[in-house]
Write a protein that holds these residues in place. Sequence first.
Motif, short mmCIF file in Angstrom:
data_model
loop_
_atom_site.label_atom_id
_atom_site.label_comp_id
_atom_site.label_asym_id
_atom_site.label_seq_id
_atom_site.Cartn_x
_atom_site.Cartn_y
_atom_site.Cartn_z
N VAL A 1 -77.24 136.74 -41.46
CA VAL A 1 -77.20 138.14 -41.89
C VAL A 1 -75.76 138.46 -42.31
CG1 VAL A 1 -77.74 140.52 -41.25
CG2 VAL A 1 -79.07 138.64 -40.26
N TRP A 2 -75.50 138.27 -43.60
CA TRP A 2 -74.18 138.55 -44.17
C TRP A 2 -74.14 140.01 -44.58
CZ3 TRP A 2 -71.11 134.65 -43.14
CH2 TRP A 2 -71.65 133.37 -43.03
N THR A 3 -73.04 140.68 -44.27
CA THR A 3 -73.10 142.15 -44.34
C THR A 3 -72.26 142.80 -45.45
OG1 THR A 3 -71.37 142.28 -42.65
CG2 THR A 3 -73.65 142.35 -41.88
N CYS B 1 -83.91 131.62 -45.12
CA CYS B 1 -83.28 132.13 -43.89
C CYS B 1 -82.11 133.07 -44.14
CB CYS B 1 -82.83 130.96 -43.03
SG CYS B 1 -84.20 129.98 -42.40
N TYR B 2 -81.94 133.53 -45.39
CA TYR B 2 -80.85 134.48 -45.67
C TYR B 2 -81.44 135.89 -45.71
CZ TYR B 2 -76.72 131.62 -46.02
OH TYR B 2 -75.63 130.83 -45.68
N PHE B 3 -81.18 136.63 -44.63
CA PHE B 3 -81.78 137.96 -44.53
C PHE B 3 -80.91 139.03 -45.20
CE2 PHE B 3 -84.58 136.99 -40.52
CZ PHE B 3 -85.25 136.03 -41.26
N SER C 1 -77.09 123.79 -42.07
CA SER C 1 -77.45 123.55 -43.47
C SER C 1 -77.82 124.86 -44.14
CB SER C 1 -78.64 122.59 -43.50
OG SER C 1 -78.90 122.15 -44.80
N TRP C 2 -76.96 125.34 -45.05
CA TRP C 2 -77.24 126.65 -45.68
C TRP C 2 -77.52 126.54 -47.17
CZ3 TRP C 2 -74.17 129.52 -49.25
CH2 TRP C 2 -72.92 128.97 -49.56
N ARG C 3 -76.90 125.52 -47.85
CA ARG C 3 -77.14 125.39 -49.29
C ARG C 3 -78.43 124.59 -49.46
NH1 ARG C 3 -71.43 123.03 -51.05
NH2 ARG C 3 -72.05 121.63 -49.37
N GLY D 1 -65.99 126.27 -42.18
CA GLY D 1 -65.90 125.09 -43.03
C GLY D 1 -66.47 125.30 -44.43
N ASP D 2 -67.13 126.44 -44.67
CA ASP D 2 -67.75 126.68 -45.98
C ASP D 2 -66.76 127.30 -46.96
OD1 ASP D 2 -67.66 129.02 -44.38
OD2 ASP D 2 -69.03 130.01 -45.75
N GLU D 3 -67.11 127.18 -48.20
CA GLU D 3 -66.44 127.91 -49.28
C GLU D 3 -64.92 127.97 -49.12
OE1 GLU D 3 -70.01 130.92 -50.53
OE2 GLU D 3 -68.75 131.57 -48.86
N ALA D 4 -64.31 126.78 -49.07
CA ALA D 4 -62.85 126.70 -48.97
C ALA D 4 -62.33 126.09 -50.27
CB ALA D 4 -62.45 125.86 -47.77
N GLY E 1 -70.47 123.33 -37.92
CA GLY E 1 -69.90 123.91 -39.14
C GLY E 1 -70.92 123.94 -40.26
N TRP E 2 -70.61 124.72 -41.30
CA TRP E 2 -71.49 124.82 -42.48
C TRP E 2 -71.51 123.48 -43.22
CZ3 TRP E 2 -74.32 128.95 -41.94
CH2 TRP E 2 -73.79 130.09 -41.35
N ASP E 3 -72.51 123.27 -44.07
CA ASP E 3 -72.75 121.92 -44.58
C ASP E 3 -71.64 121.37 -45.49
OD1 ASP E 3 -73.54 122.75 -47.31
OD2 ASP E 3 -75.37 123.46 -46.37
C1 ACM Z 1 -72.35 130.77 -46.30
O1 ACM Z 1 -73.32 131.44 -46.64
N1 ACM Z 1 -71.22 130.83 -46.98
C2 ACM Z 1 -72.39 129.89 -45.15
#
Ligand code: ACM
Length: 540
Positions: free
Chosen positions: A478-480, A425-427, A400-402, A333-336, A383-385
Amino acid sequence: MKSKLLILSVVFFVSCSVFNKQIKNNEEDYQVIPKPLKLTKEDGKFVIGANTKIIAVEELANEANFLKQLLLPIKLEVSKNSFEKDAIELKLDTAIENDEAYFLEINPKKITIRAKTSRGVFYGIQTLRQLLPPEIETQVTVSNLSVPAVAIYDEPRFKYRGMHLDVGRHFSPVAFIKKYIDLIAFHKMNTFHWHLTEDQGWRIEIKKYPKLTEVGAFRKETLVGHARNKGKRKFDGKPYGGFYTQEEVKEIVAYASSKHITVIPEIELPGHSLAAIASYPHLGNTGKQYEVGTRWGVFKEIYAPKEETFQFLEDVLTEVIALFPSKLIHIGGDEAPKKQWKESQYAQEIIKREGLKDEHELQSYFIKRIEKFLNSKGRNIIGWDEILEGGLAPNVAVMSWRGTKGGIAAAKQKHNVVMTPNHSCYFDHYQVTKEERANEPIAIGGKTTVKDVYDYEPMPKNLEPEFQKYILGAQANVWTEYITTSDKVEYMILPRMTALSEVVWSAKEQKSYPDFNKRLKTLSKRFDAMKLNYAKHSLK
Ligand code: ACM
């Protein structure tokens, strides 16, 4: 004189082992993370030797086996006879209220772990593990191991304690996913959020749509360096990809379940779907043939809100829910970006037909349809916020990420929330200050030190008491994009996940960074024995 001394020391040692109770333990013997709720130091030690038995009822066979594997250097037998002496007894006790709580009692005669459920027993074993010397992690044969006497009662503060891993940008092999699950379990966390689909790679076999993995799981090359260097982008020219077969997914879900971890799969929609659209162009808004993404960042290609797309997503999710027993299914649901929907005659007609205000409400319509489908199968969505933007679907949970604003707004609307704010919380962020970055591997940006993580408080300050129950807990993401190997994943999560484990498990009143840092130094010896690649500079 010499022989007198010898006799004296023999007498001393014999009396110590007989009257083992008299051995004084000190603070250094109880360096557990996350910090248990109640820990009472006692005198004496229990010695685990070749004759020690593990006693466990049938329902705890999995936990008994886990303990046996942990103590493999001694090779203990498992017995059902609760009258055994010299034993580690695992017991179920229905009088205990909290499903995840445990009692761990160690005295010179016996070790007892008691809990309402096998999950609680499992956490008790993880605590016992940290009271044993780090050498057990090396699996080198030893003749006996001593553990300090103690009485512990422990239970977690939050219900949801998670770790996410993006395998879309860079793929993690099955063996590493299992190691990741082991680390989650080691930290008494209970959820693995597996981010399985991305613009740069679709990673899960779907039998009805083979092109998702034939085409969507591979990109022709990958961006070199940071995505910020626009204009002078360079690519490595090397094909990259990989995916998990359904058999592998089943194996991982079963493995996680044996460690009391729920695996939440994420199937991104309507954005972050370029790899799917490249596999099946009719799912897109333009009908054009696209390539799987090769750079980082947000792509404008998103699913078309067509019946064919809904059919495709329902088919995909039908296979997904057959593999994952998790009640929650993550739908992204994010960044669309809404550009393609603004330009699509078809999307605009749906907005009109459904009486929607704009493209955000169209996204909300999209998600509500997916929610209705999943609810009909007994599942709930998370889903993402961004999913708040056109109005929340009825039963949805929000990640909730933003920052925390989305989470607070969702809780006030009585929706469950998992806090994963990017600041704490963003590693994938750097774990050092800007000045200290020179020797760090390239990262997406930011600065989230182990102390920043430790200082994070998931319960929003001014959230009224009646809404607090909707904050289920927290998770690190953990985005890679820049985390290219398993080794680097370890480096980025350790010891930040160790700090997070205390944030989500331990009582708020007990938190103290200097105390945590001291225990972390002790724990790092175990990380060394486990040959983990952790950020040693974070221990200073
Ligand atoms: C995200 O970092 N786009 C959820």
